[in-house]
Structures are given as structure tokens and as C-alpha cells.
Design a protein around this motif. Structure first.
Motif, PDB file in Angstrom:
ATOM      1  N   LYS A  85       0.852  -1.175   0.000  1.00 34.97           N
ATOM      2  CA  LYS A  85       0.000   0.000   0.000  1.00 34.97           C
ATOM      3  C   LYS A  85       0.893   1.231   0.000  1.00 34.97           C
ATOM      4  N   ILE A  86       0.636   2.180  -0.896  1.00 32.11           N
ATOM      5  CA  ILE A  86       1.404   3.425  -0.910  1.00 32.11           C
ATOM      6  C   ILE A  86       0.807   4.348   0.150  1.00 32.11           C
ATOM      7  N   THR A  87       1.595   4.628   1.184  1.00 27.25           N
ATOM      8  CA  THR A  87       1.100   5.451   2.287  1.00 27.25           C
ATOM      9  C   THR A  87       1.490   6.919   2.146  1.00 27.25           C
ATOM     10  N   GLN A  88       2.586   7.191   1.423  1.00 26.83           N
ATOM     11  CA  GLN A  88       3.006   8.570   1.177  1.00 26.83           C
ATOM     12  C   GLN A  88       3.645   8.657  -0.200  1.00 26.83           C
ATOM     13  N   SER A  89       3.447   9.780  -0.870  1.00 26.55           N
ATOM     14  CA  SER A  89       4.122  10.045  -2.144  1.00 26.55           C
ATOM     15  C   SER A  89       4.123  11.549  -2.360  1.00 26.55           C
ATOM     16  N   ALA A  90       5.313  12.117  -2.616  1.00 24.23           N
ATOM     17  CA  ALA A  90       5.400  13.570  -2.740  1.00 24.23           C
ATOM     18  C   ALA A  90       6.783  13.959  -3.232  1.00 24.23           C
ATOM     19  N   PRO A  91       6.912  15.183  -3.705  1.00 25.84           N
ATOM     20  CA  PRO A  91       8.236  15.703  -4.051  1.00 25.84           C
ATOM     21  C   PRO A  91       9.134  15.802  -2.818  1.00 25.84           C
ATOM     22  N   ILE A  92      10.433  15.695  -3.026  1.00 28.55           N
ATOM     23  CA  ILE A  92      11.400  15.863  -1.935  1.00 28.55           C
ATOM     24  C   ILE A  92      11.862  17.317  -1.967  1.00 28.55           C
ATOM     25  N   ASP A  93      11.069  18.198  -1.416  1.00 25.58           N
ATOM     26  CA  ASP A  93      11.383  19.624  -1.399  1.00 25.58           C
ATOM     27  C   ASP A  93      12.140  19.974  -0.122  1.00 25.58           C
ATOM     28  N   LYS A 119      21.735  14.000  -5.243  1.00 26.60           N
ATOM     29  CA  LYS A 119      21.085  12.865  -5.911  1.00 26.60           C
ATOM     30  C   LYS A 119      19.563  12.990  -5.930  1.00 26.60           C
ATOM     31  N   TRP A 120      18.968  13.351  -4.752  1.00 33.28           N
ATOM     32  CA  TRP A 120      17.513  13.198  -4.638  1.00 33.28           C
ATOM     33  C   TRP A 120      16.740  14.440  -4.206  1.00 33.28           C
ATOM     34  N   ALA A 121      17.392  15.456  -3.656  1.00 30.33           N
ATOM     35  CA  ALA A 121      16.664  16.674  -3.288  1.00 30.33           C
ATOM     36  C   ALA A 121      16.052  17.284  -4.541  1.00 30.33           C
ATOM     37  N   GLY A 122      14.775  17.638  -4.479  1.00 26.39           N
ATOM     38  CA  GLY A 122      14.063  18.111  -5.658  1.00 26.39           C
ATOM     39  C   GLY A 122      13.471  16.985  -6.479  1.00 26.39           C
ATOM     40  N   GLY A 123      13.713  15.745  -6.048  1.00 25.69           N
ATOM     41  CA  GLY A 123      13.157  14.586  -6.735  1.00 25.69           C
ATOM     42  C   GLY A 123      11.807  14.191  -6.167  1.00 25.69           C
ATOM     43  N   PHE A 124      11.552  12.882  -6.107  1.00 31.32           N
ATOM     44  CA  PHE A 124      10.241  12.378  -5.691  1.00 31.32           C
ATOM     45  C   PHE A 124      10.446  11.124  -4.857  1.00 31.32           C
ATOM     46  N   MET A 241       9.260 -10.381   7.689  1.00 32.22           N
ATOM     47  CA  MET A 241       7.869 -10.050   8.029  1.00 32.22           C
ATOM     48  C   MET A 241       7.561  -8.722   7.350  1.00 32.22           C
ATOM     49  N   GLY A 242       6.304  -8.225   7.487  1.00 33.66           N
ATOM     50  CA  GLY A 242       5.902  -7.024   6.767  1.00 33.66           C
ATOM     51  C   GLY A 242       6.653  -5.794   7.198  1.00 33.66           C
ATOM     52  N   SER A 243       6.925  -4.881   6.284  1.00 40.33           N
ATOM     53  CA  SER A 243       7.598  -3.646   6.645  1.00 40.33           C
ATOM     54  C   SER A 243       7.398  -2.605   5.564  1.00 40.33           C
ATOM     55  N   THR A 244       8.443  -1.802   5.313  1.00 39.83           N
ATOM     56  CA  THR A 244       8.308  -0.630   4.462  1.00 39.83           C
ATOM     57  C   THR A 244       9.467  -0.503   3.486  1.00 39.83           C
ATOM     58  N   ILE A 245       9.135  -0.062   2.269  1.00 37.23           N
ATOM     59  CA  ILE A 245      10.129   0.341   1.273  1.00 37.23           C
ATOM     60  C   ILE A 245       9.910   1.819   0.991  1.00 37.23           C
ATOM     61  N   VAL A 246      10.982   2.591   1.000  1.00 39.68           N
ATOM     62  CA  VAL A 246      10.906   3.985   0.574  1.00 39.68           C
ATOM     63  C   VAL A 246      11.718   4.116  -0.703  1.00 39.68           C
ATOM     64  N   MET A 247      11.065   4.562  -1.765  1.00 34.52           N
ATOM     65  CA  MET A 247      11.725   4.779  -3.051  1.00 34.52           C
ATOM     66  C   MET A 247      12.135   6.238  -3.180  1.00 34.52           C
ATOM     67  N   LEU A 248      13.378   6.453  -3.642  1.00 40.41           N
ATOM     68  CA  LEU A 248      13.906   7.789  -3.877  1.00 40.41           C
ATOM     69  C   LEU A 248      14.232   7.938  -5.353  1.00 40.41           C
ATOM     70  N   TYR A 249      13.592   8.916  -5.996  1.00 38.35           N
ATOM     71  CA  TYR A 249      13.829   9.163  -7.414  1.00 38.35           C
ATOM     72  C   TYR A 249      14.456  10.537  -7.609  1.00 38.35           C
ATOM     73  N   GLY A 259       2.867  13.880 -12.177  1.00 33.87           N
ATOM     74  CA  GLY A 259       1.544  14.060 -12.763  1.00 33.87           C
ATOM     75  C   GLY A 259       1.105  12.888 -13.604  1.00 33.87           C
ATOM     76  N   HIS A 260       2.005  11.923 -13.793  1.00 32.85           N
ATOM     77  CA  HIS A 260       1.687  10.746 -14.610  1.00 32.85           C
ATOM     78  C   HIS A 260       1.972   9.454 -13.841  1.00 32.85           C
ATOM     79  N   LEU A 261       1.833   9.512 -12.500  1.00 36.18           N
ATOM     80  CA  LEU A 261       2.175   8.366 -11.679  1.00 36.18           C
ATOM     81  C   LEU A 261       0.933   7.609 -11.233  1.00 36.18           C
ATOM     82  N   ASN A 262       1.049   6.280 -11.230  1.00 33.16           N
ATOM     83  CA  ASN A 262      -0.011   5.399 -10.748  1.00 33.16           C
ATOM     84  C   ASN A 262       0.251   5.141  -9.270  1.00 33.16           C
ATOM     85  N   LEU A 263      -0.477   5.832  -8.396  1.00 34.09           N
ATOM     86  CA  LEU A 263      -0.174   5.833  -6.967  1.00 34.09           C
ATOM     87  C   LEU A 263      -1.122   4.984  -6.128  1.00 34.09           C
TER      88      LEU A 263
END
Length: 275
Positions: A85-93, A119-124, A241-249, A259-263
């Protein structure tokens, strides 16, 4: 909840739970416990690589592989790394990520990488939560080359809703492993975040990096030379066991695909991240 969680020996408890989950008793015990576990969490046994009777413990079933072709890889630049489940998604401002409503944490503390802003500041970023019902292997969301891994020792707080809204800097406090993948749009970070009963993070391409082991827990930064090629859908690792993945783009990803992401909110591994 707060008081009990704070005083629990979370590392030791996680190892005890791990031993119980991987206990290999008589065949009738394994069959009964695995089937009961699958029933309780409503797990689709038809998707498992093997019949449930062939798994010698709940733990082995928990990290089951899927039947070939069960999660076809979408033809997009990036795919989802896990059933979750995607619990958060946002720009890295401003080098800041969102933990929960009104609660943030810093990219620099989370990655412990002095070059993280480049690498990732200003990313997503996207946060994927895996519950016990989910398939628990994590796959590469992109094509590229694995350049390095950071193992960051830490606590093993739960990563449920209570913790994300009550434990300051939760994801920067918990144990985690950052896999960095070089792509044509820049570096992509796949961060495995450990939790109570989920300290045992394993990487499929490097057995030396594992979470919640006995003995001293020391920060590691490992470079690969030559780099390790990977591709969308390739297995990167797993949670016990269950946990979390955080993706950095990186910013180039945000500029091209925001604006074109399937969230989701609920997604499947190898499903399209980009619409």
C-alpha cells in the motif's frame, strides 16, 4: 500501546519471533500452521511458487516466490517494487520527506549519504507499506546498475499507523538498507526499512548484508566494482515479516513523470508506476 511498545526489547523479540516462524517441526505441524497462516491473512495460495504443503515452516512460506508469470513486468520506465500500500508520495522539497500528516523527516538523516541532496533533493519519493498478507520479496523498479549498498543500524519500532504518527523520525531511527541503482535518469534509491519482527532484511545479490544479526551493529557502505546489472522485475531482497520500502527518485524523474504516476493506493509488484 505507547508504554508497552517503548519498553519491549524489540531486537530480541524480533529474533525470537523469527525463530518461531522458521521452526521446522513434523510435516503435519508445518502443513497445519502454514495453511492456518494463509487462511488468517487471506493469502492466495494459487499464486505461490509451490503447493503450501511443500513449505517446511511459516517463515519459508512467508518469503515464498510467486509462480512464473504471476506478476508480469509492465512496459514503463519504472514499476512498483512490491505488493503493498502506498502510504506517502510527494516531491522531496528542501531535502524533506513526509512521514505522516504534519510529521516530516530529513533526507540526509534517512540516507546517511553526504551526497544525498545532489542525488535526490528536488526529486520524488514513495513509501510502500507491506502487511503480512503481501508477497514479501522486493524487486527492482528500474533498469540499471547497482553501485552501492548502505547498511544503517538502528531501532526496530513497528511501522504501523500508530508509530508513524507518534515516533519522531521513525524511518531515520529504524534499521535500514539503501540499495542505490544508477539509471539513465540518475541514481534511484531503494530503501528497506526494518521494523519489529522484521529486522531480518536480506539482499538477494549480497548475502553479507543482513539486518538484525547478533553482535555489534556497525554502519556499512559497500561499493560494487564491477557494478551489478539489474533490470525491472529482478529480485533485490526480502523481508522476513511485513515492513516498508521507501523509493527515492532523482529530480530528472520528477520533471519527466510527475503528474503521470499510478499511486494506488494498493499496488502489485512489477505493476506500472507510470500511467
Amino acid at each position: 500501546m505507547s508504554a508497552i511498545t517503548r519498553i519491549l526489547p524489540k531486537r530480541r523479540l524480533s529474533r525470537w519471533v523469527g525463530k518461531f516462524m522458521h521452526y521446522r517441526g513434523p510435516k503435519f505441524w508445518a502443513r497445519a500452521t502454514v495453511k492456518s497462516f494463509a487462511w488468517f491473512y487471506n493469502i492466495n495460495l494459487e499464486e505461490a511458487e509451490k503447493p503450501y504443503t511443500e513449505y517446511p515452516s511459516i517463515g519459508d512460506f512467508f518469503i515464498r516466490r510467486l509462480k512464473l508469470g504471476t506478476r508480469p513486468v509492465a512496459n514503463t520506465w519504472a514499476v512498483h517494487p512490491a505488493d503493498s500500500k502506498i502510504t506517502q508520495s510527494a516531491p522531496i522539497d528542501d531535502g524533506t520527506l513526509i512521514q505522516a500528516k504534519g510529521i516530516t523527516y530529513k533526507l540526509s538523516e534517512f540516507t546517511q549519504d553526504p551526497d544525498c541532496d545532489k542525488k535526490w533533493a528536488g526529486g520524488f519519493f514513495l513509501t510502500y507499506y507491506l502487511c503480512p498478507t503481501d508477497y514479501h520479496r522486493v524487486h527492482s523498479p528500474v533498469d540499471g546498475d547497482i553501485t552501492s549498498v548502505r547498511y544503517m543500524p538502528g531501532e526496530l519500532w513497528p511501522v504501523n499507523e500508530w508509530s508513524t504518527t507518534n515516533i519522531k523520525n521513525l524511518f531515520s531511527v529504524n534499521e535500514r538498507v539503501l540499495v542505490e541503482i544508477d539509471t539513465d535518469l540518475g541514481p534511484v534509491g531503494v530503501v528497506f526499512v526494518g521494523a519489529t519482527n522484521v529486522g531480518h532484511i536480506c539482499l538477494s545479490f549480497d548475502e553479507q548484508i543482513q539486518g538484525n544479526q547478533k553482535g555489534p551493529h556497525i554502519f556499512q557502505h559497500k561499493f560494487y566494482s564491477p557494478e551489478i546489472p539489474t533490470h525491472k522485475g529482478a529480485e533485490l531482497g526480502m523481508f522476513r515479516m511485513g515492513s516498508t520500502i521507501v523509493m527515492l527518485y532523482p529530480p530528472s524523474f520528477r520533471q519527466k513523470f510527475e503528474g503521470h504516476l499510478n499511486l494506488g493506493p494498493s499496488v502489485k509488484v512489477n505493476g506500472p508506476l507510470i500511467k
